[in-house]
Design an enzyme around this catalytic site. Structure first.
Site, PDB file in Angstrom:
ATOM      1  N   LYS A  73       2.188  -4.771  -5.291  1.00  0.00           N
ATOM      2  CA  LYS A  73       1.988  -3.669  -4.342  1.00  0.00           C
ATOM      3  C   LYS A  73       2.575  -4.061  -2.994  1.00  0.00           C
ATOM      4  O   LYS A  73       2.436  -5.202  -2.563  1.00  0.00           O
ATOM      5  CB  LYS A  73       0.488  -3.385  -4.229  1.00  0.00           C
ATOM      6  CG  LYS A  73       0.120  -2.124  -3.444  1.00  0.00           C
ATOM      7  CD  LYS A  73      -1.389  -1.905  -3.462  1.00  0.00           C
ATOM      8  CE  LYS A  73      -1.807  -0.675  -2.689  1.00  0.00           C
ATOM      9  NZ  LYS A  73      -3.271  -0.472  -2.721  1.00  0.00           N
ATOM     10  N   SER A 148      -4.701   4.254  -3.739  1.00  0.00           N
ATOM     11  CA  SER A 148      -3.418   4.041  -3.092  1.00  0.00           C
ATOM     12  C   SER A 148      -2.428   3.213  -3.915  1.00  0.00           C
ATOM     13  O   SER A 148      -1.233   3.237  -3.634  1.00  0.00           O
ATOM     14  CB  SER A 148      -3.623   3.346  -1.739  1.00  0.00           C
ATOM     15  OG  SER A 148      -4.150   2.049  -1.944  1.00  0.00           O
ATOM     16  N   SER A 172      -8.813   2.080  -4.829  1.00  0.00           N
ATOM     17  CA  SER A 172      -7.345   2.123  -4.878  1.00  0.00           C
ATOM     18  C   SER A 172      -6.693   1.427  -6.064  1.00  0.00           C
ATOM     19  O   SER A 172      -5.499   1.597  -6.288  1.00  0.00           O
ATOM     20  CB  SER A 172      -6.756   1.549  -3.581  1.00  0.00           C
ATOM     21  OG  SER A 172      -6.808   2.519  -2.573  1.00  0.00           O
TER      22      SER A 172
END
Lengths: 480, 489
Positions: A73, A148, A172
């Protein structure tokens, strides 16, 4: 090759049935084929990945993940590799250091495929808040992948990587895992080092695995876990071998269904899928009971005071002085600050900075921030009470499956409320997993299993048992 | 004449003498090239986390113990949020509601205002709290004094993250002089226990003051102002005197004092407004979520207590009572830790406190002052000083010659013995050799000889001096005198 889980690829690699270079090449072939539609990645590191794969094949790079592609990420610092947090303010940021987990992946021999898209600074539940691109759900390109960690979830679901890392502050990892039909785990707060994870809300953030199945989750968690002297909040506990918890057996396990998360607001087929999952576990010998967490209804409100408060402070450093964006409109110090931050942050980030600044202001601190901390303690106590009689707790990961792109973009409150099942787990600092447990109109549904602090093993055991007796995790998205 | 009473409380920042910074392992060394003692942590890169320097906690505890404070069993770091380019994270990690140290006091000696101006009064200044925090970086501006209006400004983060200790006193101080004495005594103590080099001129010790005045006898405090930029002990007193004068004038003319922050202008010697209370920052303090609480265990605190050296006050008493030194000499010796360390090293070799003190004060320290050196900067060791004293006692060299030998030793770093043998400075104790000089001196000073013979006995010392001069200090004075008297009788 890229479609297989890591544990299968590891045994193929071990038996020389496949080379690391072949795995990496087939992964990039998939990326070339689908990335245009999916938009999972912010940065691809093909050259580096091929170099790493070659080293593995030549026996120069080894470890428990040697030769396995992983996507990171883009809020985790990678030395010399762009780390943007999907924000304009860090559009050009090259970290001078590696996050601890990046060092661990390196030591484990994993192959870095690229950096994945996210809601700007991990603030959001759809990845629509990315300033760089909008990631699509591989199961339905009109839908969001969740957020997210939407880029990581979509990349795993679209077989654009084998493994991925996500970060989870209020859901997330779990919510996008649920939306994309993969496995995602948020470990206990303190289990995995946060050093090098760009902070959103420091007391809630935690890095975790996003994988194709539960075994991969345990394998990756093995690599990530453990005390790090660079992170004072990481736990000084020996991390166990999580693969030992992968046993198809839930006899003697008491499973609690969280009453508050099975009622109003939960979409019909989601509720049904969860109930079916519970029945399956019951049929495998688990004891099932209903539990009530009376303070759960305050968790979203509590979260939206604590997380923005910490964020307002954490994001102060993006001021145009040292790195990242500096507004060209700056004439002096004050206009540099104002214009840089006005141009560099997106609307959701600004909204949260404002919320947090307000909550910490003199005269409001006691009424908002301090009160929220007190409620946080009550929520924690609710869980502790429930865990007196239960080994794990169960709920849907999200009350609804993936929604349409744009559907909630202008309704932040409804977006916030969709995190009702995941947020309380972060507030209590507990571990939880999301695993695929069905479909609604072709969109995956996720089952959330919450465990006691530092008892990821029991979660993995329950998840593994469920997975061994279902086929949801084997379903592949047809990208169109 | 003053019908007003001055009330002062101090906030002191002391740079802790640690090797590395408060939350990372970068060096705290002063004077390096800009931005070389920096890392991802002290430049506030995204994703970094602070790690507490245990040594800083230790030094704060040591200070707390020396100031008779309570070491809190649990304390918490907090973030103080504000934007400024020298603060890379846009927050300073500090302590707010739960500091590491509370309570305590320092006893100072102030002049007694009564008729006998020589007598001194002991006074206790209470310490409210001591907390730990990190320092900011340093800004350099081009084309202006401050960032506003400068063409460009550069930032050096070398100092950023250096451990600081903030010491806050109760409003117990009643005059600018008291404030100065308190600062001097505190600086002295901090140097002594080795937690801070406490040089106000270099900024390792900084002082802000809260000041107000009130009619004598009134309990309630007057409106206070905060005074900054007093970067020497003298300026502490001068700044506060200027501010007291300003308050007094305003009261006299019926003006209202406004609560504000002011700074002392060291050029004009008056105080100027910096910002009003309304302009004050809202720092949005909250507990630092990246750090755990500090909970020093009892055993560790006792270990730190054991390392606490003798405090200056105790030492002064010991020098007077045990070594029989007069108070002024004892005070000079204890005033600097390195000097008293040197003195005690000498004593360990030879127990002659008075001689050692005398030679140190009159000669060694005069030399150091002249050359602007610290005793730690010279190679001349306690062993050498003792060697010198022994040579005088044995009569090998005269006191006068010894002074020259000492200067030479201080300047060149050579051994006393070598210098003495090289220069031939050993005393002429041979009467025959001296006799010649004595005769010549008598011959060349007929006026003084006449005076002596007519009964002015002290004139003999002049003649002795002349012989000493002729012999280049190598003659033994008592022998010279005896020879002179014999010759003139």
């Amino acid at each position: 090759m890229n479609k297989k889980p890591a544990h299968e690829l590891l045994s193929l690699l071990k038996n020389k049935k496949v080379s690391a270079v072949e795995i990496v090449k087939s992964t990039y072939e998939q990326i070339e084929k689908h990335e245009k539609e999916i938009s999972a990645y912010v940065t691809l590191t093909k050259e580096l990945a091929l170099k790493q794969a070659k080293a593995v094949d030549e026996g120069k790079r080894s470890g428990p993940l040697a030769g396995i592609p992983i996507a990171v990420k883009d809020n985790m610092c990678t030395k010399g590799i762009l780390t943007t947090c999907s924000s304009k303010i860090l559009h050009n940021y090259l970290p001078p250091y590696n996050a601890t987990i990046v060092e661990k992946l390196e030591a484990a021999g994993a192959i870095t495929i690229g950096k994945t898209n996210l809601d700007e600074f991990a603030m959001g539940s759809s990845t629509e808040n990315s300033a760089i691109k909008t990631t699509k759900n591989p199961w339905n390109l009109n839908c969001v992948p969740g957020g997210s960690s939407g880029g990581s979830a979509a990349a795993v679901a679209a077989d654009e990587t084998v493994l991925a890392l996500g970060s989870d502050t209020g859901g997330s990892i779990r919510q996008p895992a649920s939306f994309c039909g993969i496995v995602g785990m948020k470990p206990t707060y303190g289990r995995v080092s946060r050093y090098g994870l760009v902070a959103f809300a420091s007391s809630l953030d935690q890095i975790g695995p996003m994988t194709k199945d539960v075994r991969d989750c345990a394998i990756l968690l093995n690599v990530l876990s453990g005390y790090d002297e660079k992170d004072s909040t990481s736990a000084k506990l020996e991390a166990p071998d999580y693969t030992k918890a992968l046993i198809d057996d839930v006899k003697n396990l008491t499973v609690g269904i969280i009453d508050e998360l099975m009622g109003e607001g939960v979409e019909g087929s989601t509720k049904e899928a969860i109930e079916k999952a519970v029945k399956l576990l019951e049929s495998k010998g688990a004891k099932v009971k209903k539990v009530s967490l009376p303070h759960l209804k305050y968790s979203v409100a509590t979260y939206y005071l604590i997380a923005p408060a910490e964020a307002s402070s954490n994001l102060g450093r993006y001021d145009g002085v040292k790195y990242g964006l500096r507004s060209k409109e700056a004439k002096d110090l004050i206009t540099m600050y104002k214009n840089t931050r006005a141009e560099g942050f997106g609307p959701e980030v600004k909204r949260r900075i404002l919320l947090g600044t307000y909550a910490l202001s003199a005269g409001y601190y006691d009424a908002y921030y301090l009160k929220a901390l007190k409620v946080r303690t009550l929520i924690k106590e609710d869980f502790e009470k429930a865990f007196k009689d239960c080994d794990v707790l169960i709920s849907p990961t999200s009350p609804i499956p993936a929604f349409k792109i744009g559907e909630k973009a202008n309704d932040p409150l409804s977006m916030y409320l969709s995190d009702i099942a995941t947020i309380p787990v972060n507030l209590a600092g507990l571990p939880a997993i999301s695993i695929p447990c069905g479909f609604a109109n072709g969109l995956p549904i996720g089952l959330q299993i919450i465990g006691k602090a530092f008892d990821e093993e029991t979660i993995l055991k329950a998840a593994y048992t469920y997975e061994q007796n279902t086929n949801w995790h084997k379903e592949k998205a047809e990208i169109r | 004449m003053s019908k007003y009473e001055t009330v002062i409380g101090l906030e002191i920042h002391a740079q802790l003498a640690t090797e590395s910074k408060m939350f990372c392992s970068c060096s705290t060394k002063f004077g390096a090239e800009p931005n070389t003692n920096v890392c991802e942590i002290c430049t506030g890169q995204p994703g970094v986390l602070p790690k507490i320097n245990k040594k800083a906690i230790e030094l704060a505890i040591k200070t707390g113990l020396a100031l008779n404070c309570k070491i809190e069993p649990m304390s918490v770091f907090a973030r103080k949020n504000y934007f400024y380019p020298d603060l890379p994270k846009a927050y300073q990690i500090s302590q707010y509601e739960l500091p590491i140290i509370t309570g305590g006091h320092l006893e100072i000696e102030i002049p007694n205002e009564g008729e006998n101006s020589n007598s001194r009064l002991r006074k206790k200044i209470n310490i409210t709290r001591i907390h730990l925090e990190e320092d900011a970086g340093k800004l350099v501006h081009k084309g202006a004094e401050r960032i506003m209006g400068s063409e460009e400004s550069l930032v050096d983060y070398n100092r950023g993250g250096t451990p600081l200790m903030e010491i806050v006193t109760e409003p117990d101080i009643r005059s600018p002089l008291e404030a100065k004495i308190f600062m001097e005594d505190l600086a002295h103590l901090l140097q002594y226990i080795g937690v801070c080099d406490a040089k106000m001129e270099e900024g390792s010790l900084r002082c802000d003051a809260n000041i107000s005045i009130r009619p004598v006898g009134q309990k309630e405090l007057g409106t206070k102002t905060e005074l900054k930029n007093m970067n020497s002990f003298r300026f502490v007193q001068m700044g506060l005197e200027a501010e007291v004068a300003r308050h007094t004038e305003m009261k006299a003319s019926g003006e209202k004092i406004i609560q504000e922050t002011r700074y002392f202008d060291t050029k004009t010697h008056d105080t100027k407004s910096m910002r009003s209370k309304e302009e004050a920052h809202d720092y949005r303090y909250f507990p630092e979520p990246d750090l755990v609480t500090i909970e020093p265990d009892h055993k560790w605190i006792e270990e730190i207590r054991a390392t606490l050296t003798e405090l200056p006050e105790k030492k002064r008493e010991r020098y007077i009572n045990e070594y029989g030194l007069p108070n002024p000499i004892a005070e000079v010796l204890i005033a600097t830790k390195s000097i008293s360390d040197y003195f005690e090293e000498c004593l360990k070799i030879e127990n002659k406190p008075k001689e050692i003190a005398n030679w140190m004060l009159v000669n060694v320290m005069a030399y150091l002052k002249n050359k602007n050196l610290d005793i730690k900067d010279i190679v001349f060791s306690p062993r050498e000083l003792i060697e010198l004293i022994k040579l005088i006692e044995k009569g090998t060299i005269s006191g006068t010659a010894a002074k020259e030998v000492l200067i030479k030793a201080l300047e060149t770093g050579k051994n006393i013995k070598d210098i003495v043998s090289e220069s031939g400075a050993t005393q002429i104790s041979d009467e025959g050799a001296l006799q010649q000089i004595v005769k010549e001196v008598i011959k060349n000073n007929p006026k003084q000889v006449l005076q002596f013979k007519s009964g002015k006995d002290p004139v003999i010392m002049y003649l002795v001096g002349q012989v000493m001069k002729e012999s280049k200090g190598r003659a033994k004075p008592d022998l010279v005198q005896a020879l002179l008297r014999k010759e003139l009788s």
